[in-house]
Motif scaffolding. Structure first.
Motif, PDB file in Angstrom:
ATOM      1  N   LYS A 163      16.837  11.017 -20.787  1.00  0.00           N
ATOM      2  CA  LYS A 163      16.678  10.416 -19.461  1.00  0.00           C
ATOM      3  C   LYS A 163      15.326  10.814 -18.887  1.00  0.00           C
ATOM      4  CE  LYS A 163      21.565  10.358 -18.403  1.00  0.00           C
ATOM      5  NZ  LYS A 163      22.606  10.780 -17.500  1.00  0.00           N
ATOM      6  N   THR A 164      14.574   9.835 -18.433  1.00  0.00           N
ATOM      7  CA  THR A 164      13.286  10.089 -17.808  1.00  0.00           C
ATOM      8  C   THR A 164      13.409   9.691 -16.346  1.00  0.00           C
ATOM      9  OG1 THR A 164      12.213   9.496 -19.867  1.00  0.00           O
ATOM     10  CG2 THR A 164      10.837   9.573 -17.915  1.00  0.00           C
ATOM     11  N   SER A 165      13.225  10.671 -15.482  1.00  0.00           N
ATOM     12  CA  SER A 165      13.304  10.368 -14.058  1.00  0.00           C
ATOM     13  C   SER A 165      11.900  10.156 -13.519  1.00  0.00           C
ATOM     14  CB  SER A 165      13.995  11.497 -13.297  1.00  0.00           C
ATOM     15  OG  SER A 165      13.223  12.662 -13.394  1.00  0.00           O
ATOM     16  N   VAL A 166      11.687   9.023 -12.903  1.00  0.00           N
ATOM     17  CA  VAL A 166      10.404   8.695 -12.318  1.00  0.00           C
ATOM     18  C   VAL A 166      10.574   8.708 -10.811  1.00  0.00           C
ATOM     19  CG1 VAL A 166       8.608   6.948 -12.157  1.00  0.00           C
ATOM     20  CG2 VAL A 166       9.816   7.281 -14.309  1.00  0.00           C
ATOM     21  N   ALA A 167       9.910   9.643 -10.174  1.00  0.00           N
ATOM     22  CA  ALA A 167       9.999   9.751  -8.724  1.00  0.00           C
ATOM     23  C   ALA A 167       9.132   8.662  -8.102  1.00  0.00           C
ATOM     24  CB  ALA A 167       9.532  11.116  -8.268  1.00  0.00           C
ATOM     25  N   LYS A 168       9.676   7.979  -7.128  1.00  0.00           N
ATOM     26  CA  LYS A 168       8.939   6.934  -6.447  1.00  0.00           C
ATOM     27  C   LYS A 168       7.979   7.582  -5.460  1.00  0.00           C
ATOM     28  CE  LYS A 168       9.432   2.550  -4.201  1.00  0.00           C
ATOM     29  NZ  LYS A 168      10.326   1.491  -3.795  1.00  0.00           N
ATOM     30  N   VAL A 169       6.742   7.201  -5.529  1.00  0.00           N
ATOM     31  CA  VAL A 169       5.706   7.772  -4.685  1.00  0.00           C
ATOM     32  C   VAL A 169       5.534   6.886  -3.458  1.00  0.00           C
ATOM     33  CG1 VAL A 169       3.294   8.460  -4.591  1.00  0.00           C
ATOM     34  CG2 VAL A 169       4.561   8.720  -6.703  1.00  0.00           C
ATOM     35  N   LYS A 170       5.447   7.510  -2.299  1.00  0.00           N
ATOM     36  CA  LYS A 170       5.332   6.773  -1.035  1.00  0.00           C
ATOM     37  C   LYS A 170       3.914   6.247  -0.850  1.00  0.00           C
ATOM     38  CE  LYS A 170       6.331   7.159   3.853  1.00  0.00           C
ATOM     39  NZ  LYS A 170       6.846   8.003   4.924  1.00  0.00           N
ATOM     40  N   THR A 171       3.807   5.009  -0.442  1.00  0.00           N
ATOM     41  CA  THR A 171       2.511   4.445  -0.080  1.00  0.00           C
ATOM     42  C   THR A 171       2.473   4.297   1.435  1.00  0.00           C
ATOM     43  OG1 THR A 171       3.351   2.199  -0.389  1.00  0.00           O
ATOM     44  CG2 THR A 171       2.203   3.186  -2.240  1.00  0.00           C
ATOM     45  N   TYR A 172       1.309   4.535   1.998  1.00  0.00           N
ATOM     46  CA  TYR A 172       1.125   4.488   3.447  1.00  0.00           C
ATOM     47  C   TYR A 172       0.274   3.292   3.828  1.00  0.00           C
ATOM     48  CZ  TYR A 172       2.887   9.265   3.320  1.00  0.00           C
ATOM     49  OH  TYR A 172       3.672  10.371   3.135  1.00  0.00           O
ATOM     50  N   LYS A 173       0.578   2.696   4.990  1.00  0.00           N
ATOM     51  CA  LYS A 173      -0.181   1.535   5.468  1.00  0.00           C
ATOM     52  C   LYS A 173      -1.594   1.914   5.866  1.00  0.00           C
ATOM     53  CE  LYS A 173       3.735  -1.063   7.242  1.00  0.00           C
ATOM     54  NZ  LYS A 173       4.356  -1.643   8.433  1.00  0.00           N
ATOM     55  N   ASN A 174      -1.732   3.092   6.496  1.00  0.00           N
ATOM     56  CA  ASN A 174      -3.039   3.533   6.969  1.00  0.00           C
ATOM     57  C   ASN A 174      -3.073   5.062   7.044  1.00  0.00           C
ATOM     58  OD1 ASN A 174      -1.669   4.219   9.394  1.00  0.00           O
ATOM     59  ND2 ASN A 174      -1.970   2.139  10.151  1.00  0.00           N
ATOM     60  N   CYS A 175      -4.228   5.595   7.436  1.00  0.00           N
ATOM     61  CA  CYS A 175      -4.396   7.051   7.485  1.00  0.00           C
ATOM     62  C   CYS A 175      -3.586   7.691   8.603  1.00  0.00           C
ATOM     63  CB  CYS A 175      -5.870   7.391   7.647  1.00  0.00           C
ATOM     64  SG  CYS A 175      -6.816   7.081   6.142  1.00  0.00           S
ATOM     65  N   THR A 176      -3.399   7.005   9.703  1.00  0.00           N
ATOM     66  CA  THR A 176      -2.599   7.553  10.807  1.00  0.00           C
ATOM     67  C   THR A 176      -1.183   7.838  10.333  1.00  0.00           C
ATOM     68  OG1 THR A 176      -3.920   6.269  12.370  1.00  0.00           O
ATOM     69  CG2 THR A 176      -1.817   7.129  13.167  1.00  0.00           C
ATOM     70  N   GLU A 177      -0.640   6.931   9.555  1.00  0.00           N
ATOM     71  CA  GLU A 177       0.704   7.108   9.005  1.00  0.00           C
ATOM     72  C   GLU A 177       0.736   8.271   8.003  1.00  0.00           C
ATOM     73  OE1 GLU A 177       3.365   4.271   6.397  1.00  0.00           O
ATOM     74  OE2 GLU A 177       2.819   3.290   8.272  1.00  0.00           O
TER      75      GLU A 177
END
Length: 90
Positions: free
Chosen positions: A26-40
């Motif tokens: 089993k290979t678990s791939v963690a989902k990486v968060k993407t941000y709309k902008n730098c403030t976020e």
């Protein structure tokens, strides 16, 4: 007698090798968060995100040290305006 020994040896090797292998890897791939902008992004990472530990900031002195994460940087690469491998540094 010699043939029987060889057959038993081969059967023993096959059984030992097949039982030692995991049924399913089993290979678990963690989902990486993407941000709309730098403030976020600054809400979670005040100093931004660096791709590597040894990366230097081109823009001058910053107030906060960036978080180091290759995967997080790659997901938010669009936020690195000066292309110094640190996204949203401040």
């Amino acid at each position: 007698m010699k043939k029987v020994s060889v057959v038993l040896l081969i059967c023993g090797l096959v059984v030992s090798l097949s039982s030692g292998l995991p049924a399913e890897a089993k290979t678990s791939v963690a989902k990486v968060k993407t941000y709309k902008n730098c403030t976020e992004m600054h809400k979670d990472y005040k100093g931004g995100v660096s791709r590597a530990k040894n990366v230097k900031n081109k823009g001058g002195k910053t107030k906060y040290k960036p978080h180091v994460s290759k995967a997080l940087y790659d997901a938010n690469k669009k936020s690195d305006r000066d292309k110094d491998l640190i996204a949203c540094e401040q």
